[in-house]
Design an enzyme around this catalytic site. Structure first.
Site, PDB file in Angstrom:
ATOM      1  N   ILE A  16     -40.849  15.105  16.257  1.00 22.96           N
ATOM      2  CA  ILE A  16     -41.972  13.781  16.388  1.00 22.96           C
ATOM      3  C   ILE A  16     -40.847  12.743  16.795  1.00 22.96           C
ATOM      4  O   ILE A  16     -40.728  11.922  17.851  1.00 22.96           O
ATOM      5  CB  ILE A  16     -42.643  13.200  15.323  1.00 22.96           C
ATOM      6  CG1 ILE A  16     -44.136  14.302  14.907  1.00 22.96           C
ATOM      7  CG2 ILE A  16     -43.718  11.571  15.605  1.00 22.96           C
ATOM      8  CD1 ILE A  16     -44.838  13.881  13.747  1.00 22.96           C
ATOM      9  N   TYR A  39     -44.837  19.038  -1.417  1.00 22.07           N
ATOM     10  CA  TYR A  39     -45.378  17.560  -0.186  1.00 22.07           C
ATOM     11  C   TYR A  39     -45.728  16.777  -0.234  1.00 22.07           C
ATOM     12  O   TYR A  39     -44.931  15.676   0.541  1.00 22.07           O
ATOM     13  CB  TYR A  39     -45.461  19.074   1.561  1.00 22.07           C
ATOM     14  CG  TYR A  39     -45.561  17.964   2.382  1.00 22.07           C
ATOM     15  CD1 TYR A  39     -44.295  17.403   2.878  1.00 22.07           C
ATOM     16  CD2 TYR A  39     -46.632  18.010   3.107  1.00 22.07           C
ATOM     17  CE1 TYR A  39     -44.402  16.791   3.869  1.00 22.07           C
ATOM     18  CE2 TYR A  39     -46.700  16.977   4.211  1.00 22.07           C
ATOM     19  CZ  TYR A  39     -45.072  16.573   4.485  1.00 22.07           C
ATOM     20  OH  TYR A  39     -45.652  15.802   6.117  1.00 22.07           O
TER      21      TYR A  39
END
Ligand SMILES: O=c1ccn([C@@H]2O[C@H](COP(=O)(O)OP(=O)(O)O[C@H]3O[C@H](CO)[C@H](O)[C@H](O)[C@H]3O)[C@@H](O)[C@H]2O)c(=O)[nH]1
Length: 331
Positions: free
Chosen positions: A17, A146
């Site tokens: 990204i 996460y």
């Protein structure tokens, strides 16, 4: 971009990204300063016109020198470990990379007087949805390290804003997918674990079949539903966030998704249409830590950032990723 273009530091700017963001910033007249340790990023993904410095965001001396040299108004932070499955078996990596390193980065920013921050967060901060679509007010009960590590940073950001005046916009991505529409930039994870690139690797002959992780979820066709959002649309939201912070916006959080859920079966079907390949399928057990449905309510980002996704259609997202896969194959 000129010598006098304002700088933006992009941590993780050589990753999937981040590299799309760097290119968009450059094209919009900013000077992107990429910081990446190349643990998972690729130096050749950084476009001409950007400055590249290899190093760790958790290296306060390195980051302090860089912030003093370029005096950016804002830091964008894409540098993180981001695999749910890996985080279940290697949580230390997630707590260290995603929380400890980020806290050091924030402290360095405060010490250097850099007061604007754009943070890449995730739908994983919500855990198993109790309501779909998911708004920003949805309870935050992550079910994997996460998501826990990203939520911990979000909480620190609220405190840093209050105490140190560091204003931040947190963007909670749903499933980032797709590639640059011109086919020159895309996803290059090693190993690849994400559904769309794996499906396309089957179509290009790099893999024999795609595994469907679970077909007994409580969804209409039994496979998991996700909200796939084009990487370029994610980047546009960052650009809008950058402008909003520059206008003095207070610390806030936005979901980024299209609000359309697609099941694993639907993604495979769409990929068959795009590629013309039969894409053989194998049924495998569920993957640990996968909620059945994740779909965003991103109306706050639309209303407050003026964000309008340009590529919401799943076939377009897959078609752009397919162009990239075909190019990667030729390389
Ligand atoms: O070979 C595969 C790979 C994936 N899946 C399924 O496809 C869906 C999408 O999986 P991805 O691995 O592409 O994406 P995730 O939803 O697991 O992960 C995304 O969302 C997460 C939050 O939930 C994190 O933000 C993560 O970084 C981001 O990539 C899931 O239901 C997964 O079980 C398969 O069936 N077969």
């Amino acid at each position: 971009m000129t010598q006098h273009s304002p700088s933006v530091v992009v941590a993780g700017g050589a990753g999937y990204i981040g590299s799309h963001m760097v290119r968009m910033l450059r094209d919009q007249g900013w000077h992107p300063v990429v910081v990446d340790n190349l643990a998972t990023g690729h130096g050749d993904s950084v476009v001409d016109g950007a400055t590249f410095r290899q190093g760790d965001i958790g290296d306060a001396e390195f980051m302090g020198a860089l912030l003093r040299e370029f005096t950016p108004p804002c830091v964008m932070h894409f540098a993180a470990a981001s695999l749910v499955g890996e985080s279940m078996v290697a949580p230390a990596k997630y707590w260290r990379n995603n929380l400890v390193q980020t806290l050091t980065l924030l402290d360095t920013m405060v010490a250097c007087g850099v007061q604007q921050f754009i943070f890449s967060s995730t739908a994983a901060v919500y855990g198993n949805p109790v309501e779909v679509p998911i708004t920003e007010q949805h309870p935050q009960q992550p079910i994997n390290p996460y998501g826990q590590s990203k939520l911990a940073v979000e909480r620190a950001l609220a405190d840093y804003s209050q105490a140190y005046g560091l204003r931040s916009i947190t963007l909670r991505y749903f499933n980032a997918a797709g590639a640059h529409p011109d086919g020159t930039l895309g996803e290059r994870h090693e190993p690849e674990t994400h559904l769309i690139p794996l499906v396309l690797q089957v179509a290009s002959g790099r893999r024999p079949f795609i595994s469907r992780f679970g077909s007994d979820f409580p969804t209409p066709d039994g496979s998991c539903i996700r909200d796939y959002i084009h990487v370029q649309d994610l980047c546009t939201a960052h650009l809008l966030a950058l402008e909003k912070l520059a206008r003095g916006a207070a610390t806030t959080v936005y979901n980024l998704g299209n609000g359309n859920g697609h099941s694993v079966n639907e993604v495979i079907e769409a990929a068959r249409r795009v590629t013309g390949h039969p894409i053989p399928l194998r049924d495998d057990p569920r993957r640990a830590g996968d909620p059945p449905v994740l779909v965003a309510d991103a109306s706050r980002a639309r209303a407050q950032l003026g964000w309008v996704p340009q590529h919401p259609d799943i076939e377009t997202i897959i078609a752009h990723a397919w162009q990239w896969e075909q190019r990667a194959l030729r390389a």
